[in-house]
Design an enzyme around this catalytic site. Structure first.
Site, PDB file in Angstrom:
ATOM      1  N   HIS A 473       1.007  -1.423   0.285  1.00 17.33           N
ATOM      2  CA  HIS A 473       0.186   0.057   0.289  1.00 17.33           C
ATOM      3  C   HIS A 473       0.531   0.817   0.247  1.00 17.33           C
ATOM      4  O   HIS A 473       0.368   2.263  -0.501  1.00 17.33           O
ATOM      5  CB  HIS A 473      -0.864   0.097   0.843  1.00 17.33           C
ATOM      6  CG  HIS A 473      -2.417  -1.221   1.031  1.00 17.33           C
ATOM      7  ND1 HIS A 473      -2.790  -1.177   2.136  1.00 17.33           N
ATOM      8  CD2 HIS A 473      -3.142  -0.816  -0.543  1.00 17.33           C
ATOM      9  CE1 HIS A 473      -4.227  -2.076   1.822  1.00 17.33           C
ATOM     10  NE2 HIS A 473      -3.872  -1.710   0.271  1.00 17.33           N
ATOM     11  N   GLU A 710     -25.246   3.513 -24.721  1.00 18.68           N
ATOM     12  CA  GLU A 710     -23.904   2.176 -24.432  1.00 18.68           C
ATOM     13  C   GLU A 710     -24.481   1.214 -25.141  1.00 18.68           C
ATOM     14  O   GLU A 710     -24.547  -0.003 -24.623  1.00 18.68           O
ATOM     15  CB  GLU A 710     -24.656   1.982 -22.785  1.00 18.68           C
ATOM     16  CG  GLU A 710     -23.656   3.640 -21.723  1.00 18.68           C
ATOM     17  CD  GLU A 710     -24.620   3.653 -20.769  1.00 18.68           C
ATOM     18  OE1 GLU A 710     -23.445   3.396 -20.013  1.00 18.68           O
ATOM     19  OE2 GLU A 710     -25.510   3.823 -20.810  1.00 18.68           O
ATOM     20  N   ASP A 734     -19.686  -0.059 -22.029  1.00 15.31           N
ATOM     21  CA  ASP A 734     -20.753  -1.049 -21.980  1.00 15.31           C
ATOM     22  C   ASP A 734     -21.690  -1.006 -23.862  1.00 15.31           C
ATOM     23  O   ASP A 734     -21.802  -2.327 -23.425  1.00 15.31           O
ATOM     24  CB  ASP A 734     -22.023  -0.370 -21.501  1.00 15.31           C
ATOM     25  CG  ASP A 734     -22.344  -0.850 -19.685  1.00 15.31           C
ATOM     26  OD1 ASP A 734     -21.817  -1.678 -20.255  1.00 15.31           O
ATOM     27  OD2 ASP A 734     -22.593   0.251 -19.378  1.00 15.31           O
ATOM     28  N   ARG A 744     -17.978  -7.190 -19.645  1.00 14.02           N
ATOM     29  CA  ARG A 744     -16.480  -5.872 -19.775  1.00 14.02           C
ATOM     30  C   ARG A 744     -15.525  -7.292 -19.059  1.00 14.02           C
ATOM     31  O   ARG A 744     -14.940  -6.527 -19.012  1.00 14.02           O
ATOM     32  CB  ARG A 744     -17.709  -4.377 -20.094  1.00 14.02           C
ATOM     33  CG  ARG A 744     -18.465  -4.271 -18.508  1.00 14.02           C
ATOM     34  CD  ARG A 744     -18.687  -2.677 -18.679  1.00 14.02           C
ATOM     35  NE  ARG A 744     -17.627  -2.097 -18.133  1.00 14.02           N
ATOM     36  CZ  ARG A 744     -18.620  -0.247 -17.590  1.00 14.02           C
ATOM     37  NH1 ARG A 744     -19.624  -0.727 -18.460  1.00 14.02           N
ATOM     38  NH2 ARG A 744     -18.102   0.136 -17.466  1.00 14.02           N
ATOM     39  N   CYS A 781     -17.481   8.990 -24.018  1.00 15.43           N
ATOM     40  CA  CYS A 781     -16.854   9.380 -21.830  1.00 15.43           C
ATOM     41  C   CYS A 781     -16.611   7.194 -21.537  1.00 15.43           C
ATOM     42  O   CYS A 781     -16.171   7.998 -20.340  1.00 15.43           O
ATOM     43  CB  CYS A 781     -18.097   9.637 -21.614  1.00 15.43           C
ATOM     44  SG  CYS A 781     -19.328   8.703 -20.663  1.00 15.43           S
TER      45      CYS A 781
HETATM   46  C1  PEP Z   1     -19.217   3.073 -20.704  1.00 17.01           C
HETATM   47  O1  PEP Z   1     -20.384   2.176 -19.909  1.00 17.01           O
HETATM   48  O2  PEP Z   1     -18.988   3.419 -21.026  1.00 17.01           O
HETATM   49  C2  PEP Z   1     -20.284   4.487 -19.060  1.00 17.01           C
HETATM   50  C3  PEP Z   1     -18.682   5.864 -19.611  1.00 17.01           C
HETATM   51  O3  PEP Z   1     -20.699   4.186 -18.275  1.00 17.01           O
HETATM   52  P1  PEP Z   1     -19.991   3.142 -17.122  1.00 17.01           P
HETATM   53  O4  PEP Z   1     -18.894   2.430 -17.553  1.00 17.01           O
HETATM   54  O5  PEP Z   1     -20.050   4.384 -15.469  1.00 17.01           O
HETATM   55  O6  PEP Z   1     -20.552   2.225 -17.284  1.00 17.01           O
HETATM   56 MG    MG Z   2     -21.809   2.323 -18.984  1.00 16.30          MG
END
Ligand code: PEP
Ligand code: MG
Length: 855
Positions: A473, A710, A734, A744, A781
């Site tokens: 850590h 997504e 997603d 994932r 994102c």
């Molecule tokens: C995604 O699915 O790419 C996303 C940004 O949302 P999360 O990773 O929080 O599911």
């Molecule tokens: Mg997502």
């Protein structure tokens, strides 16, 4: 007395156990009895006796009669998953009750919504020579009416029971092979212990012929379970089955986390490969060190020149014998409370890494195995300090005996917790500021996490340890603080004179203990140019981002809390492209109130200053369950109630969050984003609630609303969706999972779950095209936005906003400034028709190389 009458605990419809949709009850595995579908929410005692089991979730109760017969009433099926929501216990375990006394109140609606069935078994557990007679015929029954009689009562002797020991009403077990790459190391151990604590059942884990209390992180780690080992999970108690199922799910969750953290990341690090530009490494020194040079293991790369500095660690003396065991116990408890409060205060002011490490220390502070051992020692006449130290040292010995270096590295954490408590017992606290000379290279045998955080960061340039581990850590903290660090340098560092100038090359894994002047000069120049390069990138990151041809591209940051926001601003983020608000909702017993949410969002808005903040509505449900939300168990959570589906199913939760979000000031900076959209109706439903709330609060300007892309459905319907929103944000994590039908978090598919798969790119193209046609912003994102091979492709497809982890902002901005959108477009068009993500990556790499971007 030879016959005992069992009465109906509530009004309802009386049936048989066959009608209970749970093989454990229907199969009479726990015992015999009847079942009632209740019509009232007041459960009274079906007989007189002592309450021998009533879990915190209050979904079941077990009474032991004077004759030693146990009667279990289990309200509904799978109700343990409600975590106590809708239930209110009116008695405590150990209480003596008369038939008809009120035991539990429950909200029929809440329980009915969250349970698989309300059919409630009323059982004698176990039957052991008993016979049921005069069983009530199916039909309506009123509370207090006789359900059945138990014959053969006089032949039964009460089973022996240790004081306070929970009654074993049911047993369950499961054996599996652990496939976690690093076995049951600290993080999965903590995860399992937390899950075990959520149930009334006593759960244990066994491996290598040893057994550990599943609530004790220390005991689980000391099992030394490694990849490929067989692990047996056992539980006993009313909710044994659920407890075992939850522990098995915990191992799967740990697997998902492991693969999400990437192959090379330290398993106990809070940093994941995608969330940090650095990672603690275990790279061995590259060459055999020369004279005056010590070779070590690189924990945090970097170069530094400074003065060898040692810090004093004070030994804390403790008396062996205690005065009075009651007082010693109380003092230990008080010391633990003080340490907890102090650690929580420190966690609240630190970054994510420090918070996670402190969370691990708090687990150790409350570890049942350590605390039980300390209490036993106190009972045997030892002082609180002696007992605590001995209990901790026993756990340390158990870890040190293991072959696994990752588990041995947790010894420092235990020592840290030991000293916190010993100091608290002495009425002291760890010094918060340890002074250092200018340009100090800390030289020590070992270093505790709390010692590192107390050191003057402005003067500390490197850390060199004779021992230690690259995944400890303290190494993880040093990486988060960006301090070069070498470990495993051996006892040679003890010969370095205090104040001597040394060169730490934590890129090559060497420590020069007596460097000549030219070498010092050269190293200083290397440090200087590195600092300048970094400062330049950081300074440029503060400037608005445009591609080489002038096209504006916004680079935003993904945030989880206010600390992330400050880091993002310092790294030049132009706004927050994704505030993952679900972190506020998970890991707590009740939903955050509107005021709590408003305070959290407002803090982040303040940290962002004039920059926009895209607040995503809670993305809970599925694999992010909430303890206070009655969601039914799902066979396939990724395809179940999650994102906007959960919000629409629980309008109260959604309204509270929306109200908080709409009250954040300045209002114009906040935009809302809806997760997991599949069609326009979902957007319209949320928009309807927002409109209502805006009217209620008196907001004239409609808040900007976006939809996440997504799901393949959303991408394919993007041109319709965009009519209902102001912007789209592509969640590539997603989108990739649902397009490729690959989890994932699946460890074996990690290499193939690639967002640059042409199929995913085609969906990105569809969404970006819809945005361009409507003149609205399309952002990405998901994690792919920070992938340098992906950046030209995304820009080429029409994406004009990238939202990435805060530390990645400067590098992404620098890269965008070197790209021409036309070149990107050509590349993207070529790639859409390729056959595999590998081919796409090769094409993108070729283009970047032609631009001289070799990174
Ligand atoms: C995604 O699915 O790419 C996303 C940004 O949302 P999360 O990773 O929080 O599911
Ligand atoms: Mg997502």
């Amino acid at each position: 007395m030879s016959i005992l009458q069992i009465l109906a605990p509530f009004d309802g419809w009386c049936g048989t156990l066959d009608e209970v949709p749970d093989p454990v009850f229907a199969g009479r595995m726990l015992g015999d009895g009847v079942a009632i579908d209740p019509t009232t929410g007041i459960l009274v005692a079906p007989c007189a006796g002592e309450i021998v089991a009533l879990p915190a979730s209050a979904h079941a109760v077990s009474i032991r009669t004077a004759q030693g017969i146990d009667v279990l009433v289990h309200i509904g099926v799978d109700t343990v998953q409600l975590g106590g929501r809708g239930f209110d216990a009116r008695v405590r375990p150990g209480a003596s009750v008369r038939a008809g006394d009120e035991l539990i109140r429950f909200d029929l609606d809440v329980v009915a919504r969250g349970a698989k069935s309300l059919m409630t078994p009323i059982l004698v557990t176990p039957m052991d020579g008993l016979r049921l007679q005069q069983r009530r015929a199916p039909g309506l029954v009123s509370s207090g009416e006789v359900l059945f009689e138990i014959a053969g009562v006089e032949t039964r002797t009460p089973p022996p029971r240790a004081a306070n020991a929970p009654k074993e009403e049911a047993a369950a077990g499961h054996t599996l092979i652990v496939t976690l790459r690093h076995g049951l190391h600290a993080r999965p151990a903590a995860l399992l212990a937390q899950r075990a604590k959520a149930f009334g059942a006593q759960a244990s884990l066994s491996a290598h012929g040893r057994t550990a209390n599943a609530r004790s992180v220390v005991a689980i780690m000391a099992l030394g379970v490694r990849q490929g080992d067989e692990l047996s999970i056992q539980a006993s108690g009313a909710d044994a089955q659920q407890s075992v199922a939850s522990l098995v799910a915990g191992i799967q969750e740990a697997l998902r986390m492991e693969s999400a953290a990437g192959q090379g990341a330290a398993p106990d690090s809070s940093r994941t490969a995608s969330d940090s530009s650095k990672s603690a490494s275990t790279i061995a020194p590259r060459s055999t060190p020369a004279a005056g040079v010590l070779g070590g293991v690189i924990a945090v790369p970097g170069i530094a020149v400074g003065r060898a500095t040692r810090i004093e660690r004070r030994e804390i003396a403790v008396a062996e014998h205690g005065a009075d065991s009651g007082r010693e116990r109380a003092e230990l408890e008080q010391a633990r409370i003080n340490v907890r409060m102090r650690l929580e205060r420190v966690a609240a002011t630190g970054g994510a890494t420090r918070r996670e490490i402190i969370a691990a220390h708090l687990e150790f502070l409350d570890d049942p195995q350590v605390n039980e051992a300390a209490h036993e020692l106190i009972a045997a006449g030892k002082s609180a300090g002696f007992a605590w130290r001995t209990a901790i040292r026993r756990s340390i010995s158990a870890l040190q005996a293991l072959k696994d270096s990752r588990l041995r590295e947790r010894v420092d954490d235990l020592l840290d917790v030991e000293s916190h408590v010993l100091l608290a017992l002495a009425g002291e606290a760890r010094p918060m500021n340890i002074p250092l000379p200018e340009r100090a290279v800390l030289v020590a045998d070992d270093l505790l996490p709390s010692e590192l955080t107390a050191l003057d960061r402005a003067r500390l340039v490197a850390i060199c340890l004779s021992g230690g581990g690259a995944t400890s850590h303290v190494a993880i903290l040093a990486a988060a603080m960006d301090i070069p660090m070498l470990v495993g340098l051996g006892s040679g560092i003890r010969d370095i004179a205090d104040g001597a100038t040394v060169i730490v090359d934590a890129d090559a894994g060497t420590l020069q203990t007596a460097p000549a002047a030219p070498a010092i000069e050269q190293a200083r120049a290397a440090v200087e140019s590195r600092l300048m390069r970094r400062a330049k990138t950081l300074a440029e990151a503060q400037i608005e981002c445009r591609a080489l041809d002038g096209t504006r591209v916004e680079v935003f940051a993904n945030l989880g809390n206010v600390t992330d926001a400050a880091v993002a601003v310092a790294h030049g983020a132009e706004g927050c492209g994704l505030l993952r608000t679900e972190f506020l909702f998970i890991d707590r017993e009740t939903a955050p109130t509107e005021a709590e949410q408003l305070a959290a969002y407002q803090d982040i808005a303040v940290a962002l200053g004039p920059r926009p903040m895209i607040l995503r509505l809670m993305d809970v449900g599925g694999d992010k369950p909430l303890r206070y939300l009655p969601l039914p168990a799902e066979d396939n959570p990724a395809l179940g109630l999650r994102g906007v589906r959960t919000a629409l199913a629980h309008p109260d939760l959604m309204r509270t969050q929306l109200r908080a979000a709409l009250r954040v000031r300045p209002a114009g900076n906040v935009r809302l984003l809806i997760p997991m959209i599949t069609d326009a109706a979902e957007i319209l439903a949320v928009r309807g609630v927002i409109d209502e709330l805006e009217a209620e609060i008196g907001i004239a300007d409609r808040v900007e609303l976006g939809a996440m892309i997504e799901t393949p459905a959303a991408a394919l319907m993007a041109s319709g969706l965009i009519r209902e929103v102001d912007f789209l944000s592509i969640g590539s994590n997603d989108l990739t999972q649902y397009t490729l039908a690959m989890d994932r978090g699946h460890p074996e598919l990690a290499g193939r779950t690639d967002a640059l798969h042409p199929a995913v790119l085609k969906l990105v193209a569809a969404a970006a095209g819809a945005g361009a046609a409507a003149g609205k912003m399309v952002a990405v994102c998901g994690g792919v936005a920070a992938d340098r091979l992906a950046v030209p492709l995304l820009l080429g497809l029409g994406v004009r906003e990238l939202s990435v982890v805060p530390a990645a902002v400067p590098a992404i901005k620098r890269q965008i400034r070197s790209l021409r959108i036309n070149d990107c477009r050509e590349l993207a068009l070529r790639c859409l028709d390729l056959a595999s993500p590998g081919e796409v990556r090769a094409q993108a790499a070729e283009m970047l190389e032609s631009l001289g971007d070799m990174q």
